[in-house]
Motif scaffolding. Structure first.
Motif, short mmCIF file in Angstrom:
data_model
loop_
_atom_site.label_atom_id
_atom_site.label_comp_id
_atom_site.label_asym_id
_atom_site.label_seq_id
_atom_site.Cartn_x
_atom_site.Cartn_y
_atom_site.Cartn_z
N THR A 1 -46.37 -54.93 -8.22
CA THR A 1 -45.76 -55.22 -7.04
C THR A 1 -46.43 -56.26 -6.15
O THR A 1 -47.59 -56.62 -6.54
CB THR A 1 -45.56 -53.92 -6.13
OG1 THR A 1 -46.78 -53.78 -5.45
CG2 THR A 1 -44.94 -52.78 -6.77
N ASN B 1 -47.91 -49.18 -0.92
CA ASN B 1 -47.86 -50.68 -0.42
C ASN B 1 -47.88 -50.95 0.88
O ASN B 1 -48.50 -51.92 1.57
CB ASN B 1 -46.68 -51.43 -0.97
CG ASN B 1 -46.75 -51.61 -2.55
OD1 ASN B 1 -47.99 -51.67 -2.88
ND2 ASN B 1 -45.73 -51.67 -3.11
N SER C 1 -34.55 -48.44 -7.66
CA SER C 1 -35.61 -48.29 -6.57
C SER C 1 -35.23 -49.60 -5.56
O SER C 1 -35.59 -49.61 -4.36
CB SER C 1 -37.15 -48.64 -6.96
OG SER C 1 -37.13 -49.92 -7.64
N ASN D 1 -40.60 -43.65 -6.22
CA ASN D 1 -40.28 -44.83 -5.44
C ASN D 1 -40.81 -44.78 -3.99
O ASN D 1 -41.39 -45.83 -3.57
CB ASN D 1 -38.85 -45.02 -5.45
CG ASN D 1 -38.20 -45.29 -6.75
OD1 ASN D 1 -38.97 -45.89 -7.47
ND2 ASN D 1 -37.11 -45.02 -7.05
N GLU D 2 -40.64 -43.60 -3.71
CA GLU D 2 -41.43 -43.55 -2.18
C GLU D 2 -42.95 -43.63 -2.09
O GLU D 2 -43.46 -44.17 -1.28
CB GLU D 2 -40.92 -42.21 -1.44
CG GLU D 2 -41.13 -41.78 -0.02
CD GLU D 2 -40.77 -43.03 0.98
OE1 GLU D 2 -41.47 -43.16 1.94
OE2 GLU D 2 -39.58 -43.54 0.72
N MET E 1 -36.63 -51.99 -5.34
CA MET E 1 -37.98 -52.94 -4.98
C MET E 1 -38.17 -54.17 -5.75
O MET E 1 -38.17 -54.02 -7.23
CB MET E 1 -39.17 -51.69 -5.07
CG MET E 1 -39.02 -50.80 -3.82
SD MET E 1 -40.41 -49.76 -3.67
CE MET E 1 -40.32 -48.77 -5.20
N ARG F 1 -43.81 -47.19 -2.12
CA ARG F 1 -43.40 -47.80 -0.91
C ARG F 1 -44.59 -47.40 0.06
O ARG F 1 -45.07 -48.40 0.78
CB ARG F 1 -42.40 -47.50 -0.42
CG ARG F 1 -40.87 -48.07 -0.97
CD ARG F 1 -39.68 -47.69 -0.41
NE ARG F 1 -38.55 -48.25 -0.96
CZ ARG F 1 -37.73 -47.53 -1.89
NH1 ARG F 1 -38.08 -46.33 -2.06
NH2 ARG F 1 -36.74 -48.16 -2.57
#
Length: 334
Positions: free
Chosen positions: A92, A209, A65, A202-203, A67, A206
């Motif tokens: 995160t 967030n 990822s 993963n998308e 991230m 994102r």
């Protein structure tokens, strides 16, 4: 983001899984079980193996990822009369994601009532069945986390934490089987936002967030939260011996107490186990791939003096004997 924040890749603060240990135990039990139990053990092995494969798929996605996040895998939490087996907890700078992994056979439809229906083709016939909602399952996980965290806060903090909890903690059901077709056309918006495929994870993180309008936490703070959850983890003790205790064979001449004491049995067992552990680490395989406890005791009982004699023991073919045979024979020469 803090001035000194440097985290830019995912960090797995807990990567191991109790499921792998359970799988090893089941494989050992399979060797000892009578035929009546072997079929059920095979089913348990298949089920656990499939679950592990699904979780490995999620781990692969997260590791690629790029991230900043802390990841805890296979987390078991208890609070009062509640318990939660969480497949992945992802922390995160903007939020915490509670992941329920499902590596399911068949295609999944979620209707407008939120019911999960699985469709499978069995013998040319389409079979549909309802399955327990993983969303409901994950809601219980979130409730436990909420109650656990609330207990440690004062009155003012509790009010604030309770109000904004679901803006920080997010429930996500991830379908890991790439062949599964997911149909959520008739599901509510709330359901649609909680069920995704592994390649969308993963998308999804994102996007969530990006939509959170709060200041990001520092690397120090999210690491501290990850360590907090790790400290609350309690390895789940599952024993399959009880489940199969009536169907495990009593092998003649295989109990340690039945072996001749003059053979220095205890010392041989220690030497054999030390050797097995050393070779498993060198070869990067599980210890039982070298030999099982059952095979070890048979070796100690028969004390083969040659490769030919060692090959008479079940599980020791030419390849295994060529790799380990000479060393095993040397160990037996006490």
């Amino acid at each position: 983001m803090g001035l000194f924040d440097k985290l830019n890749e995912p960090v797995f603060i807990k990567e191991d899984s109790d499921a792998v240990k359970h799988l090893e135990l089941l494989r050992e039990l399979y060797d000892k079980a009578q035929d009546v139990a072997k079929k059920q053990i095979e089913q348990d092995i298949k089920y656990i193996s499939y679950g592990i494969k699904g979780e490995e798929q999620i781990a692969f996605e997260l590791k690629n990822s790029h991230m900043p996040m802390y990841v805890l895998h296979d987390l078991y939490l208890e609070f009062e009369d509640l318990s939660a087996q969480i497949d992945y907890l992802i922390i995160t700078r903007k939020g915490v994601f509670v992941i329920e992994c499902k590596n399911l056979f068949g295609d999944i439809t979620v209707n407008n009532n939120g019911d999960f229906i699985r469709s499978m083709n069995i013998g040319g016939r389409l079979v549909k069945e309802g399955i327990y909602s993983p969303i409901t399952q994950n809601k219980r996980h979130l409730e436990l986390i909420k109650q656990m965290r609330m207990q440690e806060k004062n009155i003012l903090q509790k009010a604030f934490f309770g109000k904004y909890f679901y803006e920080t903690y997010h429930s996500v059901v991830v379908l890991a089987n790439p062949k599964t077709i997911l149909n959520i056309r008739y599901a509510s918006k709330e359901i649609k936002e909680q069920v995704i495929r592994a390649d969308q994870l993963n998308e999804y993180i994102r996007k969530v967030n990006a939509n959170i309008d709060t200041e990001p936490s520092s690397d120090k703070d999210i690491k501290s939260l990850a360590e907090y959850f790790l400290s609350k983890h309690k390895p789940k003790k599952i024993t399959y011996h009880k489940k199969y205790e009536q169907t495990i064979e009593e092998e003649p001449n295989m109990q340690i107490t039945q072996l001749d004491d003059s053979n220095n049995v205890e010392l041989l067992i220690k030497k054999m186990k030390d050797y097995r552990l050393k070779k498993s680490r060198e070869d990067k395989v599980k210890p039982y791939y070298i030999f099982t406890d059952k095979q070890m005791l048979e070796i100690i009982e028969k004390k083969p003096n040659s490769i030919e004699e060692l090959m008479s023991i079940s599980g020791f073919g030419e390849v295994k004997c060529s790799k380990y045979g000479e060393q095993i024979i040397e160990i037996l020469k006490l």
